[in-house]
Design an enzyme around this catalytic site. Sequence first.
Site, PDB file in Angstrom:
ATOM      1  N   CYS A 201       0.602  -1.070  -0.851  1.00  0.00           N
ATOM      2  CA  CYS A 201       0.090  -0.053   0.091  1.00  0.00           C
ATOM      3  C   CYS A 201       1.437   1.246  -0.202  1.00  0.00           C
ATOM      4  CB  CYS A 201      -1.086  -0.165   1.333  1.00  0.00           C
ATOM      5  SG  CYS A 201      -2.114   1.235   2.135  1.00  0.00           S
TER       6      CYS A 201
ATOM      7  N   CYS B  99       0.448   3.852   3.132  1.00  0.00           N
ATOM      8  CA  CYS B  99       1.019   2.970   4.023  1.00  0.00           C
ATOM      9  C   CYS B  99       3.179   3.137   4.447  1.00  0.00           C
ATOM     10  CB  CYS B  99       0.720   1.402   4.175  1.00  0.00           C
ATOM     11  SG  CYS B  99      -0.801   1.072   3.835  1.00  0.00           S
TER      12      CYS B  99
END
Length: 416
Positions: free
Chosen positions: A65, A68
């Site tokens: 991600c 993230c």
Amino acid sequence: MAPPPPPPLPLLLLLLPLLLAPFSATAAAEEFPRDGKVIDLDDSNFEAALSSIDFLFVDFYAPWCGHCKRLAPELDEAAPVLAGLSEPIMVAKVNADKYRKLGSKYGVDGFPTLMLFIHGVPIEYTGSRKADLLVRNLKKFVAPDVSTLESDSAIKSFVENAGTSFPMFIGFGVNESLIAEYGGKYKKRAWFAVAKDFSEDWMATYDFNKIPALVAVHPKYNEQSVFYGPFEGRFLEDFVRQSLLPLTVPINTETLKLLDDDDRKVVLAILEDDSDVNSTQLVKILRSAAHANRDLVFGYVGVKQWEEFVETFDVSKSSQLPKLLVWDRNEEYELVEGSEKLEEGDQASQLSQFLEGYRAGRTIKKKVSGPSFMGFMHSLVSMNSLYILMFVVALLGVMIYFTGQDDTQPRRVHDE
């Protein structure tokens, strides 16, 4: 047959470490670092962490991600600051793409998902992810609903630690039970305290001359107001609720969300540039009017600062400004006949005439252009999701084109 005799005492002493070994191993496994580093958790130690850490902030992430990856250094920066608070908050992360059962247990359906566990009870965090703002917001979660201040130095420390991002309510000579309800109700939006012992210096600082007095302070906007009572019925709650916003509200995406929790209409001044000298003078006039008209919110916005917003009120760069209107925070606004704009000169008198005309009902009702702006704000998440979906579809098309694959099975696209 008689039972065998118990083993001799020396033998029990020899066996004792072996008997206690499983318990010692479990205890050791449940020890987590408190040095401010981000803790790695998984399904084998997550429950133990909840049991041993009162305030645990968890990042449920996926390695692929992109959001993230950008969040990780912010958490690394915030973690030692949060660990050093008087009520320490430990920061941890869980690879919820790998440990899906654990993520599913807490309703994780996107990455990253951030949760603060307070004594094991999860609260989803949706605020800013920048390190300094994240620290600011989380400090509010773990603070007491109402702090008790026993001295001048305690008041000073409270004000310094509260910072400038949230309003403060300090009751001088006010019984804690009177504001305890609001300290819990508005915990995420303001600091609350009662000062039980204080010098006259604080009365001069906050400009009150008798007690009990509840002082509302907006450090960010350099504003303060005082409530002397009555401390019962709706009077107290009305003061607290209305004082959550500054007397004059600069309209932007952040304050617009705060307005969504307020049921008052907004007297809106639309300016060419809300940072120039003339606008600064007008804001002072708006602030004076706000003191006497607490049933209304007074806001201002510049065309230069947020053209997209002001266009919903049929205002453009070529419009005659400043313009005044009353907005219901949704689909309608009202113009006051003869007072649609402010001329040069005595703008305080012109504003008084505008308010008099509004209260007398001499208004023209209009609809905002296009959808309601609150509706636009609420749809931002959906719009962002649409953009992400379009990007993913386009990316899939490019991948299929270049690889020549014609695979009908769904594939997961990882953000490397």
